[in-house]
Enzyme design. Structure first.
Site, PDB file in Angstrom:
ATOM      1  N   TYR A  36       0.820  -1.217   0.000  1.00 47.97           N
ATOM      2  CA  TYR A  36       0.000   0.000   0.000  1.00 47.97           C
ATOM      3  C   TYR A  36       0.854   1.268   0.000  1.00 47.97           C
ATOM      4  CZ  TYR A  36      -3.993  -3.012   1.259  1.00 47.97           C
ATOM      5  OH  TYR A  36      -4.967  -3.978   1.290  1.00 47.97           O
ATOM      6  N   HIS A  89      -1.270 -11.923   1.701  1.00 45.58           N
ATOM      7  CA  HIS A  89      -2.153 -11.086   0.874  1.00 45.58           C
ATOM      8  C   HIS A  89      -2.830 -11.910  -0.212  1.00 45.58           C
ATOM      9  CE1 HIS A  89      -2.381  -6.514  -0.106  1.00 45.58           C
ATOM     10  NE2 HIS A  89      -3.542  -7.093  -0.277  1.00 45.58           N
ATOM     11  N   GLN A 103      -9.689 -12.249   5.022  1.00 41.79           N
ATOM     12  CA  GLN A 103     -10.094 -10.968   4.439  1.00 41.79           C
ATOM     13  C   GLN A 103     -10.497 -11.140   2.981  1.00 41.79           C
ATOM     14  OE1 GLN A 103      -8.196  -6.552   3.644  1.00 41.79           O
ATOM     15  NE2 GLN A 103      -7.701  -7.582   5.551  1.00 41.79           N
ATOM     16  N   TYR A 116     -15.600  11.504   6.660  1.00 42.70           N
ATOM     17  CA  TYR A 116     -16.090  10.165   6.344  1.00 42.70           C
ATOM     18  C   TYR A 116     -15.708   9.169   7.431  1.00 42.70           C
ATOM     19  CZ  TYR A 116     -17.238  11.889   1.660  1.00 42.70           C
ATOM     20  OH  TYR A 116     -17.773  12.581   0.608  1.00 42.70           O
ATOM     21  N   ASN A 165     -18.575   7.007   9.099  1.00 45.30           N
ATOM     22  CA  ASN A 165     -18.502   5.551   9.178  1.00 45.30           C
ATOM     23  C   ASN A 165     -18.661   5.058  10.613  1.00 45.30           C
ATOM     24  OD1 ASN A 165     -18.087   5.499   6.420  1.00 45.30           O
ATOM     25  ND2 ASN A 165     -15.882   5.197   6.558  1.00 45.30           N
TER      26      ASN A 165
END
Length: 343
Positions: A61, A130, A180, A295, A299
């Site tokens: 990321y 991942h 995930q 946001y 959330n």
């Protein structure tokens, strides 16, 4: 006043963790060029203050782990109050300019140690593969993750988007705490049924907590995207997603309009309604990402939204009838529930 964020048990015997998390991929790019450090660090501070302390990052990321390292370094005492998840397994492919998957033990260890250096911390609370590369037996990957756990470098083990069979094989080596996958009302319910090999059922059987990435359909379920003009320009990866194409996007807004209508009746936003629906699913932890503090606050407000059984069924019915057009992923990107498909 928004109630405190409820908790979920991680895996079979792990700690209580927030039932709502913060995904950090978009904070470091993907949906447009990243913002300067100051507003990004401020967003992390606000999330922490709100009790949104389950953070999800990865070595892939962008500068995410480096950014987190700066935030922890500014006040090292905060590290213990954050449940931090990261991932390994994706690496640049210089021959194509794309990304390769590598779930080998050697790459697992090297990535973990590099992540710890970038984060400036002694441990990662939850460490995922991942993806799996299709050539390294998952048992070998798990054995290395167990060694890292025994060394205190990681505390819990997770897998992303693998098949139910691979999850079972991994779980036979050592309990898998987390799984995930993309899971949202924007046509991403495959985990529940035959298309996804009934992985959700397998997770519940084994006691594996499910973490839902892109729970707002990459922003679509927030109700604020009405055309491609609402995306973040050329650097926004969504420009390339078939579901967001100029041809497909208008037809996909029908579902969003229905969610907006129900949300208005309930006095919440479409994003909060969508997250509340996921929070109502047993053993599921949504991890929405955002680049804006407002946001984050919105959330967190989802934990105060309650759905009746009838409302939950109505929302599911809308999704099933929506007839969404366009693939969720860019052709050639990572495929879920398939253990041998490269990027």
């Amino acid at each position: 006043m928004t109630p405190p964020i409820p908790t979920r048990r991680l895996g079979l015997s792990g700690p209580a963790i927030p039932a709502l998390g913060l995904g950090l991929m978009g904070l470091s790019g993907v949906y447009g060029a990243p913002d300067p450090d100051t507003p990004r660090l401020a967003l992390l501070t606000r999330a922490h203050a709100l009790g949104l302390t389950l953070w999800d990052t990865a070595s892939a990321y962008g500068d995410s782990e480096v950014l987190l390292g700066k935030w922890f370094a500014a006040d090292p005492s905060r590290r213990a109050s954050v449940f931090l998840a990261s991932k390994f397994g994706l690496k640049p492919d210089p021959s194509t300019g794309g990304i390769q998957i590598d779930s080998s033990p050697a790459y697992c260890r090297a990535q973990c140690e590099d992540s710890l250096d970038r984060l400036g911390t002694g441990w990662i609370d939850l460490y995922y593969a991942h993806r799996v590369d299709g050539s390294t037996p998952v048992e070998e990957t798990m054995a290395e993750l167990v060694r890292l756990k025994e060394e205190g470098k990681i505390r819990h083990i997770g897998l992303c988007s693998v098949s139910a069979d691979t999850l079972r094989r991994a779980h036979a080596v050592h309990p898998v705490d987390a799984y995930q996958v993309e899971y949202s009302l924007f046509g991403a319910l495959a985990i529940e049924g035959d298309e996804g090999g009934r992985v959700l059922e397998t997770c519940r059987e084994l006691g594996v907590t499910v973490f839902a990435y892109s729970p707002l359909g990459r922003g679509m379920l927030g109700g604020k995207i009405r055309s491609r003009d609402d995306l973040n320009g050329e650097g926004d990866l969504r420009q390339w997603f078939p579901r967001f194409s100029g041809e497909n996007l208008p037809g996909n807004l029908g579902l969003v309009e229905k969610l907006v209508g129900m949300a208005e009746e309930k006095g919440c936003t479409a994003a909060q309604l969508s997250l509340a629906w996921l929070l109502a699913q047993e053993g599921v932890v949504p991890i929405p990402g955002t680049r804006r503090v407002e946001y984050v606050e919105e959330n967190v407000g989802a934990v105060g939204v309650e759905l009746t059984a009838e409302e939950e069924r109505q929302v599911r019915k809308w999704v099933e009838e929506a007839g969404l057009v366009g693939e969720r992923e860019i052709p050639g990107m990572m495929v879920e529930f398939n253990d041998s498909v490269p990027l």
